[in-house]
Design an enzyme around this catalytic site. Structure first.
Site, PDB file in Angstrom:
ATOM      1  N   ASP A 107       0.848  -1.196   0.000  1.00  0.00           N
ATOM      2  CA  ASP A 107       0.000   0.000   0.000  1.00  0.00           C
ATOM      3  C   ASP A 107       0.885   1.249   0.000  1.00  0.00           C
ATOM      4  OD1 ASP A 107      -2.169  -1.666   0.234  1.00  0.00           O
ATOM      5  OD2 ASP A 107      -2.355  -1.412   2.413  1.00  0.00           O
TER       6      ASP A 107
HETATM    7  N1  URA Z   1      -1.339  -5.839   3.962  1.00  0.00           N
HETATM    8  C1  URA Z   1      -1.828  -4.580   3.929  1.00  0.00           C
HETATM    9  O1  URA Z   1      -2.857  -4.288   4.490  1.00  0.00           O
HETATM   10  N2  URA Z   1      -1.102  -3.660   3.244  1.00  0.00           N
HETATM   11  C2  URA Z   1       0.060  -3.931   2.611  1.00  0.00           C
HETATM   12  O2  URA Z   1       0.671  -3.045   2.027  1.00  0.00           O
HETATM   13  C3  URA Z   1       0.537  -5.252   2.672  1.00  0.00           C
HETATM   14  C4  URA Z   1      -0.185  -6.175   3.356  1.00  0.00           C
END
Ligand code: URA
Length: 237
Positions: A107
């Site tokens: 993310d």
């Molecule tokens: N899980 C999440 O919620 N975000 C990420 O970036 C990776 C795993």
């Protein structure tokens, strides 16, 4: 034949494309022992290339370990945001492959280990959901975590997908910090898993993927090429 000679020289030395052309025309470049005078000559990555006394070593594929900072998106191009590929490219002293892409996604606000490569086969193998490649994250929550959370992570959670989440391994570090290892990669997976437990993720950093550990000497935003051992290791998976 994989690449033009002038591109090869500019990709794998400090020379610009026009300086590379000039070096070739001036007779400073030898391919397989012969002086090569045509900038547009084609060569393959197994050819031996020398400029003066120095061997110019090129690689077909590049593999980069990036300690992703928050605020950049896991994509190659994006209309509005800075992507991880643009970020790394703009901070590279040397030419990077044109076709780099991130192997997987984090993310925008997630930090930590992201591998960039142009090796589509490797990415395909490691990213295949059927492989269940483990990914380990350092997680900070808004509230304390406990052994019930550990158990629930292990037995699987309903995050609104068709199936419960696969068993996840959680190690509590202290009150509201833990490591969590998952073998899937659903959208916002870890945030959604903790939501199910009534907790909010306030910090998320990937520290390991497929057994490859984030190099602790890389500060956030820094990157390096994978070592030969690391590449060989990933190829064995
Ligand atoms: N899980 C999440 O919620 N975000 C990420 O970036 C990776 C795993």
């Amino acid at each position: 034949m994989d690449i033009r000679l002038d591109k090869y020289i500019s990709d794998f030395t400090e020379l610009t494309r026009s300086e590379a052309k000039k070096a070739i025309r001036d007779g400073r470049v030898r391919v397989n022992g012969e002086t090569a005078r045509k900038p547009n000559a084609k060569l393959s990555f197994s050819d031996s290339v020398f400029m003066g006394e120095e061997e110019v070593v090129g690689e077909r594929y590049q593999y980069i370990m990036f300690n992703k900072p928050a605020g950049v998106v896991s994509a190659t191009v994006d209309r509005d945001e800075t992507t991880v590929v643009e970020y790394v490219r703009s901070r590279s002293p040397r030419h990077l492959a044109k076709d780099l892409f991130p192997m997987g996604r984090l993310d925008k606000d997630t930090r930590g280990l992201l591998v960039l490569t142009n090796d589509g086969d490797m990415a395909h193998r490691l990213l295949s959901p059927a492989r269940h490649v483990p990914k380990k994250y350092y997680v900070v929550l808004d509230v304390e975590i406990n052994s019930t959370d550990v158990e629930q992570m292990r037995s699987g959670l309903d995050i609104g997908e068709k199936h419960l989440t696969k068993p996840a391994h959680m190690e509590i570090i202290s009150g509201n910090e833990c490591f969590l290892t998952i073998t899937e990669g659903k959208y916002h997976q870890i945030k959604r898993m903790f939501r199910c437990l009534g907790k909010t993720v306030v910090g998320l950093k990937r520290v390991e993927m497929a057994g490859l550990k984030l190099d602790e000497s890389l500060a956030e935003g820094e990157w390096r090429f994978l070592t030969e051992e690391e590449i060989e290791y990933l190829k064995t998976l």
